[in-house]
Design an enzyme around this catalytic site. Structure first.
Site, PDB file in Angstrom:
ATOM      1  N   HIS A  59       0.804  -1.222   0.000  1.00  0.00           N
ATOM      2  CA  HIS A  59       0.000   0.000   0.000  1.00  0.00           C
ATOM      3  C   HIS A  59       0.844   1.282   0.000  1.00  0.00           C
ATOM      4  O   HIS A  59       0.389   2.314  -0.456  1.00  0.00           O
ATOM      5  CB  HIS A  59      -0.922  -0.021   1.213  1.00  0.00           C
ATOM      6  CG  HIS A  59      -2.003   0.995   1.206  1.00  0.00           C
ATOM      7  ND1 HIS A  59      -2.953   1.071   0.212  1.00  0.00           N
ATOM      8  CD2 HIS A  59      -2.292   1.990   2.083  1.00  0.00           C
ATOM      9  CE1 HIS A  59      -3.779   2.063   0.482  1.00  0.00           C
ATOM     10  NE2 HIS A  59      -3.403   2.635   1.600  1.00  0.00           N
ATOM     11  N   ASN A 115      -8.008   6.586  -0.799  1.00  0.00           N
ATOM     12  CA  ASN A 115      -9.202   6.685  -1.643  1.00  0.00           C
ATOM     13  C   ASN A 115      -9.707   8.117  -1.781  1.00  0.00           C
ATOM     14  O   ASN A 115     -10.572   8.390  -2.595  1.00  0.00           O
ATOM     15  CB  ASN A 115     -10.330   5.816  -1.072  1.00  0.00           C
ATOM     16  CG  ASN A 115      -9.995   4.342  -1.084  1.00  0.00           C
ATOM     17  OD1 ASN A 115      -8.946   3.923  -1.563  1.00  0.00           O
ATOM     18  ND2 ASN A 115     -10.883   3.543  -0.535  1.00  0.00           N
TER      19      ASN A 115
END
Length: 179
Positions: A5, A53
């Site tokens: 990530h 996001n």
């Protein structure tokens, strides 16, 4: 410790370190940022501190307030659809399901910006969130370190030679046996 990530941040941090730039927190932009010269090329580095996001509004705000053209943007992001260690550069395109890239596309209103995708594997993982948030396996350490180094080289090559030349130079399958 690196996780899939945070691979984009690992590349940005390596660039900052290589060119002696200090990433500083900007509360105005909700990002860690540095500006300066990358081998004589003016550049701005940014790591949005919003959730991945929701990184699009951060990127759009920086672009708008600093007067950067969309064509000058390069987004560096992890990609579960690429094998670990693989790089892929594109001049524009869809998000490929990457929610952070989709947020940038939505916030800018177009997909006309370059992206450097970093292969982190895991497309078939039953728990994709668990995969991208867990550290890489110890046996992948050399491969991941090599990918970060090659990604920094790819960014510099792209800045000096353009997206098309960078695609030709770096969009090749990784040969794991040479590591």
């Amino acid at each position: 410790m690196h996780t899939p990530h945070n691979m984009g941040f690992a590349v940005v941090e390596r660039l900052a370190e290589r060119f002696d730039l200090r990433l500083r927190r900007s509360f105005r932009f909700r990002a860690r940022m540095a500006g300066g010269s990358l081998d004589g090329i003016p550049a701005a580095l940014a790591e949005p501190t919003a959730f991945m996001n929701l990184s699009g509004p951060v990127v759009a705000s920086i672009m708008r307030r600093r007067g950067f053209a969309a064509e000058s943007l390069l987004v560096v992001a992890d990609d579960v659809n690429l094998p670990e260690g693989q790089l892929r550069i594109r001049p524009r395109g869809s998000s490929g399901g990457h929610k952070g890239l989709q947020s940038v596309i939505d916030s800018l209103g177009h997909d006309n910006f370059a992206r450097l995708r970093l292969g982190v594997g895991g497309a078939g993982a039953a728990d994709l969130a668990g995969h991208v948030l867990s550290p890489f396996a110890p046996e992948a350490a050399a491969l991941i370190e090599n990918m970060i180094t090659r990604a920094v080289e790819a960014v510099m090559f792209l800045l000096k030679n353009g997206v098309e030349a960078a695609m030709n130079a770096f969009n090749k399958p990784i040969r794991k046996e040479i590591l």
